[in-house]
Enzyme design. Structure first.
Site, short mmCIF file in Angstrom:
data_model
loop_
_atom_site.label_atom_id
_atom_site.label_comp_id
_atom_site.label_asym_id
_atom_site.label_seq_id
_atom_site.Cartn_x
_atom_site.Cartn_y
_atom_site.Cartn_z
N GLU A 1 0.96 -1.28 0.19
CA GLU A 1 -0.22 0.13 0.13
C GLU A 1 1.02 1.12 0.06
O GLU A 1 0.72 2.07 -0.88
CB GLU A 1 -0.91 0.01 1.20
CG GLU A 1 -1.74 1.29 1.20
CD GLU A 1 -2.67 1.09 2.43
OE1 GLU A 1 -3.74 2.27 2.47
OE2 GLU A 1 -2.63 0.42 3.46
N ASP B 1 -0.69 -5.15 3.18
CA ASP B 1 -1.09 -3.86 4.00
C ASP B 1 -0.43 -3.90 5.42
O ASP B 1 -0.55 -4.44 6.14
CB ASP B 1 -2.35 -3.82 4.11
CG ASP B 1 -3.05 -2.56 4.53
OD1 ASP B 1 -2.35 -1.79 4.95
OD2 ASP B 1 -4.31 -2.45 4.38
N ILE C 1 -0.45 -1.74 7.82
CA ILE C 1 -1.46 -1.46 8.98
C ILE C 1 -2.65 -1.47 8.29
O ILE C 1 -3.06 -0.10 7.48
CB ILE C 1 -0.85 -0.27 9.74
CG1 ILE C 1 0.36 -0.32 10.38
CG2 ILE C 1 -2.06 0.04 10.82
CD1 ILE C 1 1.08 0.88 11.23
#
Length: 268
Positions: free
Chosen positions: A70, A90, A92
Site C-alpha cells: 500500500e 497492507d 497497517i
C-alpha cells in the site's frame, strides 16, 4: 507432496508477528499523522516502517519475489502483478484505528502467483490482529485457522438473520457517501440483524471466516486490503464475489457466505 510455498507461508507468519510488535510499541508513543488522498486518508511513519520491514525481510529470503504494498504504491511504485510470486501487503490495515488507539489493527500479507496471463491464484493469506494478538491464516487447500483453531464460515442460510460487515471508506464526496448510505439502508431493510464494522477490511474478513458475521462488503477497496482476507475466507468455506456475482476482485466487492442464493437482494 510437499507444499512449495510452505517456507514462504512460515516466513509470512513470523514477519507479521514481528511487524505487529512494532505496531504495538508505536501505540505507546505519539503517532505522527500524514495524509494521502484527503484529510481522512491517513498514513503514519509506522505504516511506512512496517512495510519496509516486511519487504526487506522477504527480499532477503526470497530475492526473486515481487511486492505490491500500500505505502509503496502511494509513493509511486506500480501496482502490477508480474510473473514472479507476489507478496501483497497492507502494513497497517486500520490506520485510522491506529491513530486513535481503536483496538482493531491488522498486518495483512497475501501471497499470489500467476497461473497464466489471465489467472491469479492466492496461495495463502496471513492477517495478524496486533492488539488482540490473534493470528489468522489460510493456505490453499489446507483450511483457515486462528491461533491453530480451524475456522468455518457461518452456517446461517437466512440473510434476514445475519450480521453484515462494512466500512465507510475515506472518500467524503457527497455523491459517494450518499451511495454508501443508500446501500446500507437497503441492507438494513431486508431486514438483517445489523451492520457492523471493525475499521479494517482484513479483520472484517476474518470475522466472516470465523462465523461471527455472515458477510462483508466495501466500496472502493484495494488489492492489499483484501488479498490475505480473501484467502482466509475461501479456506473457511466462504466465497468472494463482485456485485455481478462473479468470483473475482474488482473495486466493489462482496465477501460471501453460505446463504449465497439470497445475496442478490442487496442490489435489487
Amino acid at each position: 507432496m510437499a507444499d512449495q510455498w510452505q517456507e514462504a507461508f512460515d516466513h509470512a507468519v513470523a514477519v507479521a508477528r514481528k511487524a505487529g510488535k512494532v505496531v504495538r510499541d508505536a501505540l505507546q508513543n505519539e503517532v505522527k499523522v500524514m495524509h494521502k488522498s484527503s484529510s481522512v486518508d491517513l498514513v503514519t511513519k509506522t505504516d511506512q516502517k512496517v512495510e519496509k520491514l516486511i519487504i526487506a525481510s522477504v527480499k532477503e529470503k526470497f530475492p526473486t519475489h515481487s511486492f505490491i504494498g500500500e505505502e509503496s504504491v502511494a509513493e509511486g511504485h506500480k501496482c502490477e502483478l508480474t510473473d514472479n510470486p507476489t507478496w501483497i501487503i497492507d502494513p497497517i490495515d486500520g490506520t485510522t484505528n491506529f491513530v486513535h488507539g481503536f483496538p482493531f489493527i491488522a498486518v495483512s500479507i497475501g501471497f499470489a502467483e500467476k497461473i497464466n496471463k489471465c489467472v491469479l491464484q492466492l496461495e495463502f493469506g496471513v492477517v495478524y490482529s496486533c492488539v488482540e494478538d490473534k493470528m489468522y491464516t489460510g493456505q490453499r487447500g489446507k483450511g483457515a485457522y486462528c491461533d491453530g483453531v480451524q475456522l468455518n464460515v457461518s452456517a446461517l442460510k437466512e440473510i434476514n438473520h445475519s450480521i453484515i460487515l462494512s466500512e465507510l471508506g475515506s472518500n467524503r464526496d457527497t455523491i459517494v457517501v450518499n451511495k454508501i448510505f443508500s446501500t446500507m439502508q437497503k441492507i438494513l431493510c431486508i431486514p438483517v440483524h445489523g451492520i457492523r464494522g471493525c475499521g479494517t477490511a482484513a479483520t472484517n474478513m476474518c470475522m466472516v471466516a470465523s462465523g461471527a458475521a455472515e458477510a462483508f462488503f466495501e466500496i472502493g477497496i484495494h488489492c492489499w486490503d483484501i488479498a490475505a482476507g480473501a484467502a482466509i475466507v475461501r479456506e473457511a468455506g466462504g466465497v468472494v464475489f463482485d456485485v455481478d456475482g462473479k468470483q473475482k476482485q474488482k473495486s466493489f466487492l462482496w465477501f460471501g457466505y453460505r446463504c449465497i442464493e439470497q445475496y442478490e437482494k442487496l442490489w435489487s
